[in-house]
Design a protein around this motif. Structure first.
Motif, PDB file in Angstrom:
ATOM      1  N   ASN A 128      14.189-100.416 -10.104  1.00  0.00           N
ATOM      2  CA  ASN A 128      13.091-101.273  -9.678  1.00  0.00           C
ATOM      3  C   ASN A 128      12.024-100.427  -8.986  1.00  0.00           C
ATOM      4  O   ASN A 128      12.330 -99.670  -8.060  1.00  0.00           O
ATOM      5  N   GLY A 129      10.793-100.578  -9.416  1.00  0.00           N
ATOM      6  CA  GLY A 129       9.720 -99.799  -8.820  1.00  0.00           C
ATOM      7  C   GLY A 129       8.599 -99.585  -9.810  1.00  0.00           C
ATOM      8  O   GLY A 129       8.482-100.292 -10.810  1.00  0.00           O
ATOM      9  N   ARG A 130       7.785 -98.568  -9.554  1.00  0.00           N
ATOM     10  CA  ARG A 130       6.597 -98.346 -10.364  1.00  0.00           C
ATOM     11  C   ARG A 130       6.603 -96.964 -11.007  1.00  0.00           C
ATOM     12  O   ARG A 130       7.267 -96.031 -10.540  1.00  0.00           O
ATOM     13  N   LEU A 131       5.845 -96.869 -12.090  1.00  0.00           N
ATOM     14  CA  LEU A 131       5.642 -95.601 -12.767  1.00  0.00           C
ATOM     15  C   LEU A 131       4.421 -94.915 -12.157  1.00  0.00           C
ATOM     16  O   LEU A 131       3.433 -95.568 -11.838  1.00  0.00           O
ATOM     17  N   GLY A 132       4.488 -93.606 -11.962  1.00  0.00           N
ATOM     18  CA  GLY A 132       3.326 -92.870 -11.474  1.00  0.00           C
ATOM     19  C   GLY A 132       2.181 -92.960 -12.471  1.00  0.00           C
ATOM     20  O   GLY A 132       2.393 -92.999 -13.690  1.00  0.00           O
ATOM     21  N   VAL A 133       0.961 -92.987 -11.950  1.00  0.00           N
ATOM     22  CA  VAL A 133      -0.234 -93.140 -12.776  1.00  0.00           C
ATOM     23  C   VAL A 133      -1.263 -92.098 -12.359  1.00  0.00           C
ATOM     24  O   VAL A 133      -1.335 -91.723 -11.192  1.00  0.00           O
ATOM     25  N   TYR A 134      -2.036 -91.616 -13.320  1.00  0.00           N
ATOM     26  CA  TYR A 134      -3.250 -90.898 -12.941  1.00  0.00           C
ATOM     27  C   TYR A 134      -4.379 -91.263 -13.902  1.00  0.00           C
ATOM     28  O   TYR A 134      -4.145 -91.595 -15.060  1.00  0.00           O
ATOM     29  N   PHE A 135      -5.585 -91.235 -13.359  1.00  0.00           N
ATOM     30  CA  PHE A 135      -6.779 -91.578 -14.115  1.00  0.00           C
ATOM     31  C   PHE A 135      -7.511 -90.292 -14.481  1.00  0.00           C
ATOM     32  O   PHE A 135      -7.682 -89.398 -13.648  1.00  0.00           O
ATOM     33  N   LEU A 136      -7.949 -90.194 -15.728  1.00  0.00           N
ATOM     34  CA  LEU A 136      -8.661 -89.016 -16.206  1.00  0.00           C
ATOM     35  C   LEU A 136     -10.052 -89.397 -16.682  1.00  0.00           C
ATOM     36  O   LEU A 136     -10.206 -90.204 -17.600  1.00  0.00           O
ATOM     37  N   GLU A 137     -11.045 -88.831 -16.012  1.00  0.00           N
ATOM     38  CA  GLU A 137     -12.417 -88.940 -16.504  1.00  0.00           C
ATOM     39  C   GLU A 137     -12.640 -87.752 -17.429  1.00  0.00           C
ATOM     40  O   GLU A 137     -12.691 -86.609 -16.981  1.00  0.00           O
ATOM     41  N   THR A 138     -12.718 -88.016 -18.715  1.00  0.00           N
ATOM     42  CA  THR A 138     -12.768 -86.958 -19.707  1.00  0.00           C
ATOM     43  C   THR A 138     -14.142 -86.323 -19.728  1.00  0.00           C
ATOM     44  O   THR A 138     -15.135 -86.967 -20.054  1.00  0.00           O
ATOM     45  N   GLY A 139     -14.198 -85.044 -19.366  1.00  0.00           N
ATOM     46  CA  GLY A 139     -15.463 -84.335 -19.331  1.00  0.00           C
ATOM     47  C   GLY A 139     -15.930 -83.916 -20.710  1.00  0.00           C
ATOM     48  O   GLY A 139     -15.168 -83.909 -21.678  1.00  0.00           O
ATOM     49  N   THR A 140     -17.177 -83.548 -20.792  1.00  0.00           N
ATOM     50  CA  THR A 140     -17.742 -83.045 -22.033  1.00  0.00           C
ATOM     51  C   THR A 140     -18.922 -82.147 -21.706  1.00  0.00           C
ATOM     52  O   THR A 140     -19.615 -82.359 -20.713  1.00  0.00           O
ATOM     53  N   SER A 141     -19.107 -81.127 -22.505  1.00  0.00           N
ATOM     54  CA  SER A 141     -20.197 -80.178 -22.322  1.00  0.00           C
ATOM     55  C   SER A 141     -20.178 -79.605 -20.904  1.00  0.00           C
ATOM     56  O   SER A 141     -19.172 -79.077 -20.461  1.00  0.00           O
ATOM     57  N   ILE A 142     -21.271 -79.759 -20.138  1.00  0.00           N
ATOM     58  CA  ILE A 142     -21.360 -79.156 -18.803  1.00  0.00           C
ATOM     59  C   ILE A 142     -20.669 -79.978 -17.727  1.00  0.00           C
ATOM     60  O   ILE A 142     -20.507 -79.515 -16.597  1.00  0.00           O
ATOM     61  N   ARG A 143     -20.213 -81.205 -18.043  1.00  0.00           N
ATOM     62  CA  ARG A 143     -19.557 -82.060 -17.053  1.00  0.00           C
ATOM     63  C   ARG A 143     -18.048 -81.907 -17.162  1.00  0.00           C
ATOM     64  O   ARG A 143     -17.453 -82.212 -18.188  1.00  0.00           O
ATOM     65  N   ALA A 144     -17.433 -81.429 -16.078  1.00  0.00           N
ATOM     66  CA  ALA A 144     -15.990 -81.182 -16.074  1.00  0.00           C
ATOM     67  C   ALA A 144     -15.196 -82.478 -16.018  1.00  0.00           C
ATOM     68  O   ALA A 144     -15.687 -83.504 -15.529  1.00  0.00           O
ATOM     69  N   SER A 145     -13.957 -82.420 -16.489  1.00  0.00           N
ATOM     70  CA  SER A 145     -13.053 -83.555 -16.362  1.00  0.00           C
ATOM     71  C   SER A 145     -12.633 -83.718 -14.902  1.00  0.00           C
ATOM     72  O   SER A 145     -12.631 -82.753 -14.134  1.00  0.00           O
ATOM     73  N   LYS A 146     -12.290 -84.945 -14.519  1.00  0.00           N
ATOM     74  CA  LYS A 146     -11.827 -85.225 -13.166  1.00  0.00           C
ATOM     75  C   LYS A 146     -10.551 -86.042 -13.221  1.00  0.00           C
ATOM     76  O   LYS A 146     -10.388 -86.904 -14.098  1.00  0.00           O
ATOM     77  N   VAL A 147      -9.651 -85.784 -12.259  1.00  0.00           N
ATOM     78  CA  VAL A 147      -8.389 -86.503 -12.184  1.00  0.00           C
ATOM     79  C   VAL A 147      -8.277 -87.222 -10.845  1.00  0.00           C
ATOM     80  O   VAL A 147      -8.605 -86.662  -9.809  1.00  0.00           O
ATOM     81  N   VAL A 148      -7.817 -88.480 -10.893  1.00  0.00           N
ATOM     82  CA  VAL A 148      -7.504 -89.245  -9.683  1.00  0.00           C
ATOM     83  C   VAL A 148      -6.032 -89.641  -9.785  1.00  0.00           C
ATOM     84  O   VAL A 148      -5.635 -90.342 -10.724  1.00  0.00           O
ATOM     85  N   TYR A 149      -5.218 -89.183  -8.834  1.00  0.00           N
ATOM     86  CA  TYR A 149      -3.782 -89.478  -8.862  1.00  0.00           C
ATOM     87  C   TYR A 149      -3.457 -90.774  -8.141  1.00  0.00           C
ATOM     88  O   TYR A 149      -4.056 -91.104  -7.115  1.00  0.00           O
ATOM     89  N   ASP A 150      -2.499 -91.490  -8.695  1.00  0.00           N
ATOM     90  CA  ASP A 150      -1.936 -92.687  -8.051  1.00  0.00           C
ATOM     91  C   ASP A 150      -0.421 -92.608  -8.250  1.00  0.00           C
ATOM     92  O   ASP A 150       0.156 -93.344  -9.040  1.00  0.00           O
ATOM     93  N   ARG A 151       0.205 -91.703  -7.509  1.00  0.00           N
ATOM     94  CA  ARG A 151       1.629 -91.421  -7.720  1.00  0.00           C
ATOM     95  C   ARG A 151       2.484 -91.753  -6.507  1.00  0.00           C
ATOM     96  O   ARG A 151       3.700 -91.597  -6.545  1.00  0.00           O
ATOM     97  N   LYS A 152       1.854 -92.188  -5.426  1.00  0.00           N
ATOM     98  CA  LYS A 152       2.612 -92.468  -4.216  1.00  0.00           C
ATOM     99  C   LYS A 152       3.623 -93.589  -4.460  1.00  0.00           C
ATOM    100  O   LYS A 152       3.299 -94.614  -5.063  1.00  0.00           O
ATOM    101  N   ASP A 153       4.849 -93.379  -3.992  1.00  0.00           N
ATOM    102  CA  ASP A 153       5.934 -94.367  -4.081  1.00  0.00           C
ATOM    103  C   ASP A 153       6.362 -94.677  -5.511  1.00  0.00           C
ATOM    104  O   ASP A 153       6.993 -95.710  -5.766  1.00  0.00           O
ATOM    105  N   SER A 154       6.039 -93.791  -6.455  1.00  0.00           N
ATOM    106  CA  SER A 154       6.579 -93.969  -7.805  1.00  0.00           C
ATOM    107  C   SER A 154       8.082 -93.732  -7.756  1.00  0.00           C
ATOM    108  O   SER A 154       8.604 -93.108  -6.835  1.00  0.00           O
ATOM    109  N   LEU A 155       8.785 -94.217  -8.758  1.00  0.00           N
ATOM    110  CA  LEU A 155      10.245 -94.080  -8.777  1.00  0.00           C
ATOM    111  C   LEU A 155      10.684 -92.623  -8.716  1.00  0.00           C
ATOM    112  O   LEU A 155      11.629 -92.279  -7.994  1.00  0.00           O
ATOM    113  N   ILE A 156       9.999 -91.746  -9.455  1.00  0.00           N
ATOM    114  CA  ILE A 156      10.420 -90.356  -9.463  1.00  0.00           C
ATOM    115  C   ILE A 156      10.161 -89.707  -8.107  1.00  0.00           C
ATOM    116  O   ILE A 156      10.879 -88.783  -7.701  1.00  0.00           O
ATOM    117  N   SER A 157       9.169 -90.199  -7.370  1.00  0.00           N
ATOM    118  CA  SER A 157       8.885 -89.614  -6.051  1.00  0.00           C
ATOM    119  C   SER A 157       9.947 -90.001  -5.025  1.00  0.00           C
ATOM    120  O   SER A 157      10.072 -89.349  -3.988  1.00  0.00           O
TER     121      SER A 157
END
Length: 322
Positions: free
Chosen positions: A72-101
């Motif tokens: 019982n619990g949640r799966l860790g999640v992260y959000f990816l803003e996919t970059g292109t050309s001169i704009r880099a990709s960005k990651v936002v983590y949402d992993r707190k209290d996931s089952l594996i943690s």
């Protein structure tokens, strides 16, 4: 679970996301399965439709899921803003209290995990997510060594998950029994505490001597833009005190960079487990595997051994296969 924006769209304006399931160890397992090796994924996921969806993806690609446990619990999640050309990709983590943690070392059957196993791959990301993750990483490495299983360990430092100071306090203990270490020169100096050397070979020699690794693997990436990278692999073989460098790939239209390092790691594991003749061949195979992964959407490298070998031994790719 990776939730990615459509290429060109920003997180702040996204209305839809593409879903992928993965993670460093998971991506390596899927890639090795595509290479025809028996790979087994060890993790914990929710006992619900989300967890079942994740397990089903790995089954689809031929990964042994018999050692995945649920709860019982949640799966860790992260959000990816996919970059292109001169704009880099960005990651936002949402992993707190996931089952594996919140995993407990005693939840797993280690005899079952290591049944007929020749190798273990562990990533520093597992240790970065929580104290429980760190304890589990140490435990599974020790269980592998008890059984004379070759250990492949990837520093895989993520600054958004923990600090350099935290990583430097934890990772040396986890990787001290690694037979093959994936680490950059920066990792060796800042996380593993190896004295900075003007001579790069001396740096790697000291690292291998300190931690007992037979091989230290590092990638060499050039970033012209988010869409255009160069990529090569260096294999340091401690026994010979020599570097072996692959050819450099010019990847001028990246489809998906996520999992590129894991594809490289799988290429090294496949090469060394299959007893390829020399470190140079391993470097070439691993670099080709990662280069191909950059052209594949999703976290997994689904290329076959023949596809990777063909690129590794050719002057380039892109011709239609008829």
């Amino acid at each position: 679970m990776r939730l990615s924006t459509i290429t060109g769209e920003r997180l702040i304006s996204a209305n839809t996301f593409e879903i992928n399931y993965g993670g460093s160890e998971a991506n390596v397992a899927a890639s090795l399965a595509s290479f025809g090796l028996h790979s087994r994924l060890v993790t914990k996921v929710p006992d619900n439709e989300v967890g079942l969806a994740a397990i089903s993806i790995f089954r689809k690609y031929g990964v042994d899921t018999s050692c995945i446990i649920t709860g019982n619990g949640r799966l860790g999640v992260y959000f990816l803003e996919t970059g292109t050309s001169i704009r880099a990709s960005k990651v936002v983590y949402d992993r707190k209290d996931s089952l594996i943690s919140k995993i407990s070392c005693d939840e797993f059957d280690y005899d079952k995990i290591f049944e007929d196993a020749d190798a273990l791959f562990i990533s520093g990301i597992t240790a970065a997510i929580s104290e429980n993750g760190r304890n589990y990483a140490k435990r599974i490495v020790s269980e592998a060594k008890k059984r004379s299983v070759r250990v492949y360990a990837d520093i895989n430092y993520r600054s958004k998950l923990w600090s350099v100071k935290e990583a430097a306090e934890v990772m040396p203990e986890i990787i001290k029994d690694a037979d093959v270490l994936f680490a950059s020169a920066w990792d060796l100096i800042n996380i593993l505490g190896i004295k900075d050397e003007t001579d790069v070979k001396a740096l790697y020699f000291n690292a291998a001597k300190t931690y007992g690794a037979d091989y230290i693997i590092t990638s060499k990436r050039g970033n012209m833009s988010a869409s255009h990278n160069t990529y090569a692999v260096n294999v340091y073989k401690a026994k010979e005190n020599e570097f072996y460098s692959s050819k450099e790939y010019d990847i001028d239209h990246i489809t998906d960079r996520v999992g590129g390092g894991d594809a490289m790691a799988a290429g090294i594991i496949y090469s060394l487990q299959k007893d390829y003749a020399d470190a140079q061949t391993a470097a070439e195979f691993a670099a080709a595997a990662s280069a191909i992964k950059h052209t594949i959407k999703g976290d997994f490298n689904t290329a076959t051994v023949s596809e990777v070998s063909e690129l590794a031994t050719s002057d380039g790719g892109g011709n239609i296969k008829r």
